[in-house]
Design an enzyme around this catalytic site. Structure first.
Site, PDB file in Angstrom:
ATOM      1  N   HIS A  73       1.013  -0.816  -0.017  1.00 20.46           N
ATOM      2  CA  HIS A  73       0.044   0.152   0.259  1.00 20.46           C
ATOM      3  C   HIS A  73       0.944   0.895  -0.416  1.00 20.46           C
ATOM      4  O   HIS A  73       0.122   2.774  -0.380  1.00 20.46           O
ATOM      5  CB  HIS A  73      -1.054  -0.170   1.669  1.00 20.46           C
ATOM      6  N   HIS A 241      -1.904 -11.775  -2.185  1.00 17.66           N
ATOM      7  CA  HIS A 241      -3.304 -13.018  -1.668  1.00 17.66           C
ATOM      8  C   HIS A 241      -2.935 -14.572  -1.661  1.00 17.66           C
ATOM      9  O   HIS A 241      -3.587 -14.526  -0.921  1.00 17.66           O
ATOM     10  CB  HIS A 241      -4.305 -12.729  -2.713  1.00 17.66           C
TER      11      HIS A 241
END
EC number: 1.11.1.21
Length: 699
Positions: A73, A241
């Protein structure tokens, strides 16, 4: 004096010294000045991964996924259109990023890193540590990473130059007026994220409505604006993920405010649940709840196994978020609880994960990765390196022992150029070539002005102005450029030096001749060593975004825009790393040198075009003149008494007389006793532009 670098003996500060690649850099004299034990640092970061703290316990006893999300992020705010965002400044520590909904609980990740930052202090930046933590996290879970480079520098306040969107609320739907979409879901430039407060796409679906094919369209736009292609998109989504989980096992309404809105006693921590237990298995972040894979702390191919081996159905998380869960999954394929290994839960997929299954192009890539785990690991490692280093600039800025040897096309590689040549002889050849001052200065400026301080791309090094796509950009006047290059390229070939050096040296010569015409003898500093990039090592699509749409310094607009010409000039000035006074002196100098795009006369407030005089500022501030609109954003400069039109001008020119700050600078340069200061300051700013990308001189 060595002929490797030219210096003037005049009074200007810029004339004394000037680093050249032939001189000793600080690191040559003090090679241990960095004094960071990088191996020990990595060991400490690795140890942190499994050192669970009671105040924010690690899922399954491993902080890896939290650190990865923090790094992802941080780097994932980068957008290629203007090069802003990204992880190279440590901006996640400040508003608004520290309080974005998508960054919920990353404040905890940074607090977990604080003991390491405290220990190593000034030897490592927050920006480096954040990205390093994510990379080490992957290594600690079994991924062979592609490499890592130190070299990021921290900022110490929120960034004011980045446009994150016009919305006034977090996660506002695209249908709401004043948003970032227009037409058929056309995302405003330069934005990349689909909503205010998100890093990329909405994990629940477009505007929170699950539809994997619609989400795939959002992903393709968003990742492309982050400089990623389809393969990199699939690799990053799947690799991101493969480890960790989403957190939504609770009531999001019980969470306290974000860090910027939290109480002073919370000491910069946000999203605190002061009503119920809000840590471990009860943590709430995105609202989605569950892990993607069977073994969330291990790098493997389990993501693709679950995605393709099971059918998936829509369900709601305990926090009320949409998520996909498998139908009739075997018990042994379920991940265990983060606190109790005797309990197993359904894995989950977001709408973005399901897009990899339903979008035909994404699925082809995902199926290939499923069949070839080694190819997936390599693709992800490379994509992760690109994601976390895209805004760090060229490879010459990379620091440390973990820098990969391979040169990558997205690094905009430029080979080193020669420094051991007779600069004066080359300059003499240029002087005898017949090129005008305007041609020499304009070409050098156009070559250098592409530099962006945001992601440290562009600039004169490499001379990509002679290659596609730059040689066809309207702002570079292709016909004039081709004519000038036809003169300069043979000079470079005859001297066996780079065209890049010759272009800049020609621009310097033009400035010197113009200063001489104004009665000031100077030698513009010059540092040889630029190289010439090749077309094969130039990513045309990646360079398309560097095309100037306007250049106030050359009084040019490609077309009409919603924003004003002066706003566009300020944006380019900021990207180039120039100050207000540098902008002022450069515009005034460029006008009198006759460098306007297309040879227009707007703003050329002088009868001595080609001489580096302060006439622009003298006439701009002269109360004997009046200013009158003449249509199409143009103005006439008239004699106050006779009404005779003396010159024409644009909004760019008028702003230097109307804005109080810029007028103050203009008045300084208009003063009778500052004619030489004007020349000196112009050369100083010019030299800064010409060398903005010479990171080899800054070591």
């Amino acid at each position: 004096m060595s002929n490797n670098s030219e210096r003037s003996q005049g009074k200007c500060p810029v004339m004394h010294g000037g680093t050249t690649s032939g001189e000793q850099a600080n690191m040559a004299w003090w090679p241990k000045s960095l004094n960071l034990d990088m191996a020990a640092l990595k060991q400490d970061v690795t140890a942190l991964m499994t050192d669970s703290q009671d105040w924010w316990p690690a899922d399954w006893g491993h902080y890896g996924a939290l650190m990865i999300r923090m790094a992802w992020h941080s780097a994932g705010t980068y957008r290629i259109a203007d090069g802003r965002g990204g992880g190279s400044t440590g901006n996640q520590r400040f508003a608004p990023l520290n309080s974005w909904p998508d960054n919920a609980n990353l404040d905890k990740a940074r607090r977990l890193l604080w003991p390491i930052k405290k220990k190593y202090g000034n030897k490592i930046s927050w920006a480096d540590l954040i990205i390093l933590a994510g990379t080490v996290a992957y290594e600690s879970m079994g991924l062979k990473t592609f490499g890592f480079a130190f070299g990021r520098e921290d900022i110490w306040h929120p960034e004011k130059d980045i446009y994150w969107g016009a919305e006034k609320e977090w996660l506002a739907p695209s249908s709401k007026p004043g948003g970032r979409y227009s037409g058929e879901r056309d995302l405003d430039n330069p934005l990349a994220a689909v909503m205010m407060g998100l890093i990329y796409v909405n994990p629940e679906g477009v505007d929170g409505n699950p539809d994997p094919l619609k989400t795939a369209k959002d992903m393709r736009v968003t990742f492309a604006r982050m400089a990623m292609d389809d393969e990199e998109t699939v690799a990053l989504t799947a690799g991101g993920h493969t480890v960790g989980k989403c957190h939504g096992n609770g009531d999001a309404r019980l969470l306290g405010p974000e860090p910027e809105g939290a109480a002073v006693e919370d000491q910069g921590l946000g999203w605190l649940n002061k009503t119920q237990r809000g840590i471990g298995r009860n943590a709430v972040t995105s609202g989605i709840e569950g892990a993607w894979t069977t073994h969330p702390t291990r790098w493997d191919n389990g993501y693709f196994y679950l995605l393709f081996n099971y059918e998936w159905e829509l369900k709601k998380s305990p926090a009320g978020a949409w998520q996909w869960e498998p139908v009739n999954i075997r018990e042994e394929d379920k991940p265990v609880d983060v606190e109790d290994p005797a309990i197993r839960h359904n894995p989950i997929m977001t709408d973005a994960d399901m897009a990899l299954k339903f979008d035909p192009e994404y699925r082809k890539i995902a199926e290939r990765f499923r069949a070839d785990p080694a190819a997936f690991s390599d693709a992800f490692a490379r994509a992760w390196f690109k994601l976390t280093h895209r805004d760090l600039g060229p490879k010459t800025r990379y620091v440390g022992p973990y820098v990969p040897a391979e040169d990558l096309i997205w690094q905009d590689p430029v080979p080193a150029g020669r420094t051991d040549y007779d600069v004066a002889a080359v300059k003499a050849s240029i002087a005898a070539s017949g090129l005008s001052i305007s041609d020499m200065v304009s070409t050098a400026w156009d070559s250098a002005r592409t530099f962006r301080g945001s992601d440290l791309r562009g600039g004169a090094n490499g001379a990509r102005i002679r290659l596609a796509p730059q040689n066809e950009w309207e702002g570079n006047e292709p016909a004039r450029l081709a004519r000038v290059l036809k003169v300069l390229e043979p000079i470079a070939a005859a001297s066996q030096i780079s065209v890049a050096d010759v272009i800049v040296l020609a621009g310097n010569l033009g400035v010197e001749l113009a200063a001489r015409a104004a009665g000031v003898e100077v030698t513009v500093p010059f540092s040889p060593g630029r190289g010439d990039a090749s077309q094969a090592r130039t990513d045309v699509a990646s360079f398309d975004v560097l095309e100037p749409l306007a250049d106030g310094y050359r009084n040019w607009l490609k077309k009409d825009y919603a924003v004003t010409a002066e706003e566009l000039m300020l944006d380019r000035t900021q990207l180039m790393g120039l100050t207000a006074h540098e902008m002022t002196v450069l515009v005034g100098g460029m006008r009198v040198l006759g460098t306007n795009h297309g040879g227009t006369r707007h703003g050329v407030f002088t009868e001595r075009e080609g001489a580096l005089t302060n006439d622009y500022f003298v006439n701009l501030t002269d109360m004997a003149n009046t200013w009158h609109p003449s249509g199409d954003r143009l103005y006439e400069v008239r004699d106050r008494k006779s009404g005779k039109v003396k010159w024409t001008a644009t909004r760019i020119d008028l702003v230097f007389g109307s804005n109080s700050v810029l007028r103050a600078y203009a008045e300084v340069y208009a003063q009778d006793d500052n004619k030489e200061k004007f020349v000196c300051d112009f050369i100083s700013a010019w030299n800064k532009v010409m060398n903005a990308d010479r990171f080899d001189l800054m070591s």
